[in-house]
Design an enzyme around this catalytic site. Structure first.
Site, short mmCIF file in Angstrom:
data_model
loop_
_atom_site.label_atom_id
_atom_site.label_comp_id
_atom_site.label_asym_id
_atom_site.label_seq_id
_atom_site.Cartn_x
_atom_site.Cartn_y
_atom_site.Cartn_z
N SER A 1 3.69 13.79 -3.48
CA SER A 1 4.62 13.52 -4.32
C SER A 1 4.02 11.99 -5.10
O SER A 1 3.47 12.06 -6.41
CB SER A 1 5.81 12.24 -4.08
OG SER A 1 5.71 11.09 -3.78
N HIS B 1 -0.65 2.07 -1.32
CA HIS B 1 -0.12 1.35 0.24
C HIS B 1 1.32 0.64 -0.11
O HIS B 1 1.59 -0.65 -0.71
CB HIS B 1 -0.57 -0.33 0.89
CG HIS B 1 -0.37 -0.27 2.10
ND1 HIS B 1 -0.50 0.30 3.10
CD2 HIS B 1 0.11 -1.67 2.61
CE1 HIS B 1 0.21 -0.26 4.48
NE2 HIS B 1 -0.10 -1.59 3.58
N GLU C 1 -12.76 -2.95 5.12
CA GLU C 1 -11.20 -3.97 6.07
C GLU C 1 -9.54 -3.13 4.99
O GLU C 1 -9.39 -3.15 4.17
CB GLU C 1 -11.56 -5.28 6.12
CG GLU C 1 -10.23 -5.99 6.92
CD GLU C 1 -10.14 -7.32 6.62
OE1 GLU C 1 -9.54 -8.01 7.76
OE2 GLU C 1 -11.08 -7.91 6.12
N GLU D 1 6.53 4.00 -6.57
CA GLU D 1 4.83 4.59 -6.03
C GLU D 1 4.90 4.84 -7.94
O GLU D 1 3.50 5.05 -7.95
CB GLU D 1 4.89 4.76 -5.02
CG GLU D 1 5.50 4.21 -3.87
CD GLU D 1 4.72 4.33 -3.05
OE1 GLU D 1 3.54 5.50 -2.95
OE2 GLU D 1 5.09 4.31 -1.36
#
Ligand code: NHR
Ligand code: GAR
Length: 195
Positions: A13, A113, A147, A178
Site C-alpha cells: 500500500s 518504519h 544499524e 504513512e
C-alpha cells in the site's frame, strides 16, 4: 530521468501511495523522476500485481532461494542496479540488509518504519506500543544505515492511541499517515541537489 526502485515484501500500500503521488503529482514533469521498478523478496507479495496494473516492471528476488544473506543481496543489488536508481525505497520490505548492501546505496536508501523512532525499532511495533501503554504512536521515514532503524530521521507523523485499540486498529490508523508522509519525504529527497 531519476529512477526510483521500490522494494516490498507484502501488500504494497505504501508502494501504491508512492506510485499515485508520482502520477498525480507530476513527478516526471516537475522533478524528472519516475517509479522505474518494484522488486519483492516474496513471490506472493500482493504489491506485485498492483505494480503491474500500473504498467511498472515488477520482479521477484526470492530470499528463500539463497543460502545466505550475501548471495541474496548480490542478486537483489544486480536487479536494482539495472535501473541505475537515484533512490531505493523500502516500503514494507522485511529483510534486514547487511552493511555491504547499505554501503552500496548510502544516502540513496530510505525506509518507512511504523513507530516513532527511536522508540520501538525492529518488529511488532504496534503490539509493543500498546503493551508499553503509549498514548501516542506513529511512523518514521528515515535514511537507512547499517544499524537497524537508526538512520537520520526525515519525516514523522503522530497518531493517538485510543481506548480499546488493538494491534490491527492502531496499525490501520498509522498506515493512513504513512501514505501521506512517505510521498512527501521522497519528493523532498528528489528535490535535493545532485540526486
Ligand atoms: N537494514 C538495515 N541495515 N537498516 C535498516 O534500518 C533496515 C534494514 C532492513 C529493513 C525495514 C525494517 C523496519 O522498518 C528495514 C530497515 C525487517 C526486520 C526483520 O527483523 C526488521 C526491521 C525491518 C525489516 N526481518 C527479519 C530478518 O531476519 C525477517 C522477518 C520476516 O521475514 O518477517 O531479516 O522495521
Ligand atoms: C507498513 O506499515 C510499513 O511501515 C511496515 O509494514 C507495512 C507495510 O505495508 N514496515 C515494516 O514493518 C518494516 N519492518 P504495505 O506493504 O501495505 O506498504
Amino acid at each position: 530521468m531519476k529512477n526510483i526502485v521500490i522494494l516490498i515484501s507484502g501488500g504494497g500500500s505504501n508502494m501504491a501511495a508512492l506510485v499515485r503521488a508520482a502520477r498525480q503529482g507530476g513527478w516526471r514533469e516537475r522533478l524528472g523522476a519516475q517509479v522505474a521498478a518494484v522488486i519483492s523478496n516474496r513471490p506472493d507479495a500482493g504489491g506485485l500485481a498492483l505494480a503491474r496494473e500500473q504498467g511498472i516492471p515488477a520482479e521477484v528476488v526470492d530470499h528463500k532461494a539463497y543460502e545466505g544473506r550475501e548471495a541474496f543481496e548480490a542478486d537483489l543489488a544486480a536487479a536494482i542496479d539495472r535501473y541505475a536508481p537515484a533512490l531505493v525505497v523500502l516500503a514494507g520490505f522485511m529483510r534486514i540488509l547487511t552493511p555491504t548492501f547499505v554501503g552500496r546505496y548510502a544516502g540513496r536508501l530510505v525506509n518507512i518504519h511504523p513507530s516513532l523512532l527511536p522508540a520501538f525499532p525492529g518488529l511488532h511495533t504496534h503490539r509493543r506500543a500498546l503493551e508499553a501503554g503509549c498514548r501516542v504512536a506513529g511512523v518514521t521515514v528515515h535514511l537507512v544505515t547499517a544499524e537497524l532503524d537508526h538512520g537520520p530521521i526525515l519525516e514523522q507523523a503522530v497518531v493517538p492511541v485510543l481506548r480499546g485499540d488493538t494491534e490491527q486498529s492502531l496499525a490501520a490508523r498509522v498506515l493512513t499517515q504513512e501514505h501521506i508522509i512517505y510521498p512527501r519525504a521522497v519528493e523532498a529527497l528528489l528535490r535535493q541537489e545532485g540526486r
